[in-house]
Design a protein around this motif. Structure first.
Motif, PDB file in Angstrom:
ATOM      1  N   GLU A   1      -9.942   0.887  -3.995  1.00 40.86           N
ATOM      2  CA  GLU A   1     -10.330  -0.473  -3.514  1.00 40.86           C
ATOM      3  C   GLU A   1     -11.015  -1.189  -4.357  1.00 40.86           C
ATOM      4  N   ASP A   2     -12.285  -0.321  -5.005  1.00 40.60           N
ATOM      5  CA  ASP A   2     -13.040  -0.857  -6.089  1.00 40.60           C
ATOM      6  C   ASP A   2     -12.439  -1.430  -7.211  1.00 40.60           C
ATOM      7  N   LEU A   3     -11.357  -0.793  -7.507  1.00 44.61           N
ATOM      8  CA  LEU A   3     -10.364  -1.285  -8.679  1.00 44.61           C
ATOM      9  C   LEU A   3      -9.500  -2.309  -8.263  1.00 44.61           C
ATOM     10  N   GLY A   4      -9.689  -2.910  -7.035  1.00 41.67           N
ATOM     11  CA  GLY A   4      -8.786  -4.078  -6.712  1.00 41.67           C
ATOM     12  C   GLY A   4      -7.477  -3.864  -5.879  1.00 41.67           C
ATOM     13  N   ALA A   5      -7.104  -2.653  -5.708  1.00 43.20           N
ATOM     14  CA  ALA A   5      -5.858  -2.145  -5.182  1.00 43.20           C
ATOM     15  C   ALA A   5      -6.105  -1.501  -3.802  1.00 43.20           C
ATOM     16  N   HIS A   6      -5.233  -1.228  -3.093  1.00 45.65           N
ATOM     17  CA  HIS A   6      -5.315  -0.424  -1.776  1.00 45.65           C
ATOM     18  C   HIS A   6      -4.127   0.325  -1.501  1.00 45.65           C
ATOM     19  N   ILE A   7      -4.224   1.283  -0.638  1.00 41.01           N
ATOM     20  CA  ILE A   7      -2.999   2.192  -0.352  1.00 41.01           C
ATOM     21  C   ILE A   7      -2.657   1.855   1.216  1.00 41.01           C
ATOM     22  N   VAL A   8      -1.443   1.693   1.493  1.00 42.71           N
ATOM     23  CA  VAL A   8      -1.079   1.671   2.907  1.00 42.71           C
ATOM     24  C   VAL A   8       0.183   2.466   3.224  1.00 42.71           C
ATOM     25  N   LEU A   9       0.686   2.772   4.418  1.00 43.11           N
ATOM     26  CA  LEU A   9       1.655   3.459   4.893  1.00 43.11           C
ATOM     27  C   LEU A   9       2.768   2.670   4.930  1.00 43.11           C
ATOM     28  N   ALA A  10       4.048   2.875   4.297  1.00 44.37           N
ATOM     29  CA  ALA A  10       5.069   1.985   4.434  1.00 44.37           C
ATOM     30  C   ALA A  10       6.395   3.181   4.626  1.00 44.37           C
ATOM     31  N   ASP A  11       7.000   3.048   5.781  1.00 41.16           N
ATOM     32  CA  ASP A  11       7.830   3.976   6.301  1.00 41.16           C
ATOM     33  C   ASP A  11       7.369   5.391   6.186  1.00 41.16           C
ATOM     34  N   GLY A  12       5.914   5.777   6.511  1.00 37.92           N
ATOM     35  CA  GLY A  12       5.429   7.096   6.491  1.00 37.92           C
ATOM     36  C   GLY A  12       5.084   7.310   5.066  1.00 37.92           C
ATOM     37  N   GLN A  13       5.075   6.432   4.185  1.00 34.05           N
ATOM     38  CA  GLN A  13       4.882   6.941   2.746  1.00 34.05           C
ATOM     39  C   GLN A  13       3.775   6.161   2.166  1.00 34.05           C
ATOM     40  N   PRO A  14       2.970   6.946   1.571  1.00 31.01           N
ATOM     41  CA  PRO A  14       1.644   5.914   0.844  1.00 31.01           C
ATOM     42  C   PRO A  14       2.119   5.296  -0.310  1.00 31.01           C
ATOM     43  N   VAL A  15       1.730   3.759  -0.205  1.00 29.98           N
ATOM     44  CA  VAL A  15       2.067   2.899  -1.198  1.00 29.98           C
ATOM     45  C   VAL A  15       0.894   2.369  -1.780  1.00 29.98           C
ATOM     46  N   ILE A  16       0.784   2.110  -3.062  1.00 25.26           N
ATOM     47  CA  ILE A  16      -0.056   1.495  -3.680  1.00 25.26           C
ATOM     48  C   ILE A  16       0.176  -0.115  -3.903  1.00 25.26           C
ATOM     49  N   ARG A  17      -0.759  -0.795  -3.278  1.00 24.83           N
ATOM     50  CA  ARG A  17      -0.912  -2.271  -3.292  1.00 24.83           C
ATOM     51  C   ARG A  17      -1.598  -2.787  -4.504  1.00 24.83           C
ATOM     52  N   GLY A  18      -1.359  -3.940  -5.181  1.00 26.26           N
ATOM     53  CA  GLY A  18      -2.263  -4.496  -6.025  1.00 26.26           C
ATOM     54  C   GLY A  18      -1.956  -4.279  -7.536  1.00 26.26           C
ATOM     55  N   ASP A  19      -2.761  -4.333  -8.225  1.00 23.69           N
ATOM     56  CA  ASP A  19      -2.724  -4.071  -9.783  1.00 23.69           C
ATOM     57  C   ASP A  19      -2.870  -2.515 -10.050  1.00 23.69           C
ATOM     58  N   ARG A  20      -1.709  -2.005 -10.124  1.00 21.10           N
ATOM     59  CA  ARG A  20      -1.557  -0.595 -10.296  1.00 21.10           C
ATOM     60  C   ARG A  20      -1.815  -0.151 -11.742  1.00 21.10           C
ATOM     61  N   SER A  21      -1.607  -0.823 -12.772  1.00 21.19           N
ATOM     62  CA  SER A  21      -2.021  -0.580 -14.096  1.00 21.19           C
ATOM     63  C   SER A  21      -3.473  -0.331 -14.606  1.00 21.19           C
ATOM     64  N   ILE A  22      -4.397  -0.674 -13.694  1.00 22.35           N
ATOM     65  CA  ILE A  22      -5.958  -0.369 -13.957  1.00 22.35           C
ATOM     66  C   ILE A  22      -6.230   0.842 -13.358  1.00 22.35           C
ATOM     67  N   ILE A  23      -5.186   1.636 -12.604  1.00 22.25           N
ATOM     68  CA  ILE A  23      -5.519   3.110 -12.182  1.00 22.25           C
ATOM     69  C   ILE A  23      -5.465   4.222 -13.220  1.00 22.25           C
ATOM     70  N   SER A  24      -6.352   4.732 -13.520  1.00 21.67           N
ATOM     71  CA  SER A  24      -6.291   5.628 -14.777  1.00 21.67           C
ATOM     72  C   SER A  24      -5.320   7.018 -14.165  1.00 21.67           C
ATOM     73  N   PRO A  25      -4.716   7.555 -15.313  1.00 20.42           N
ATOM     74  CA  PRO A  25      -3.841   8.638 -15.123  1.00 20.42           C
ATOM     75  C   PRO A  25      -4.587   9.996 -14.247  1.00 20.42           C
ATOM     76  N   ASP A  26      -5.784  10.065 -14.430  1.00 21.91           N
ATOM     77  CA  ASP A  26      -6.619  11.096 -13.940  1.00 21.91           C
ATOM     78  C   ASP A  26      -6.846  10.706 -12.359  1.00 21.91           C
ATOM     79  N   LEU A  27      -6.779   9.407 -11.990  1.00 22.96           N
ATOM     80  CA  LEU A  27      -7.158   9.268 -10.581  1.00 22.96           C
ATOM     81  C   LEU A  27      -5.973   9.372 -10.041  1.00 22.96           C
ATOM     82  N   LEU A  28      -4.814   8.861 -10.709  1.00 20.67           N
ATOM     83  CA  LEU A  28      -3.286   9.128 -10.046  1.00 20.67           C
ATOM     84  C   LEU A  28      -3.241  10.617  -9.768  1.00 20.67           C
ATOM     85  N   ALA A  29      -3.437  11.531 -10.603  1.00 21.00           N
ATOM     86  CA  ALA A  29      -3.237  12.932 -10.364  1.00 21.00           C
ATOM     87  C   ALA A  29      -3.794  13.426  -9.298  1.00 21.00           C
TER      88      ALA A  29
END
Length: 163
Positions: free
Chosen positions: A27-55
């Motif tokens: 959320e601090d990066l300007g994105a958020h995670i929601v459940l869509a059909d029971g699966q987590p989905v990242i909404r917002g600017d995904r490009s600023i999320i670092s690879p280690d955070l994604l891991a």
């Protein structure tokens, strides 16, 4: 000596704390995670999320799903807000530029005249209405403008599927 039940309880609280911390970091990066059909989905600017955070998000995927379900169960109005999140195109009244909000489908955006830019890795509005295009005042003759009756908000039709 600590019983196994207490050890599990404390480790569970630690996991919950870590998941809350990860979600707050997103959320601090300007994105958020929601459940869509029971699966987590990242909404917002995904490009600023670092690879280690994604891991770290992938490692805690099951716990994130559980955490979001618990939040929805404790806060029904929040769950309804997630279900009713809309996507579309917004016109900036000051600049006349078009911006995407939510998570519209690529087919709908292309039907609106938007094109995928592989270098920027995003959809771009038709020239000169994209947010990165020069302002019409910088163009000779003021440049083209959107029609006066162009809507300030244009929502993507929601896909309602009959069961």
């Amino acid at each position: 000596m600590v019983s196994q039940a207490l050890r599990d309880l404390f480790s569970r609280d630690g996991d919950t704390f870590q998941i809350s911390f990860l979600l707050k970091e997103i959320e601090d990066l300007g994105a958020h995670i929601v459940l869509a059909d029971g699966q987590p989905v990242i909404r917002g600017d995904r490009s600023i999320i670092s690879p280690d955070l994604l891991a770290r998000l992938k490692e805690g995927r099951a716990l994130i799903i559980e955490h979001l379900r618990e939040q929805a169960a404790h806060s029904p109005e929040r769950a309804e807000g997630i279900e009713q999140e809309r996507s579309g195109i917004r016109k900036d009244m000051e600049t006349g530029k078009l911006h995407v909000f939510g998570n519209p489908s690529s087919q709908w955006l292309m039907a609106q005249g938007w094109e995928w830019d592989k270098h920027r890795r995003r959809f771009m509005a038709p020239y000169p209405f994209d947010r990165e295009d020069p302002h019409p005042s910088c163009m000779i003759g003021g440049g083209p403008k959107l029609p006066d009756d162009y809507p300030e908000l244009m929502f993507e039709p929601q896909n309602v599927q009959a069961a």
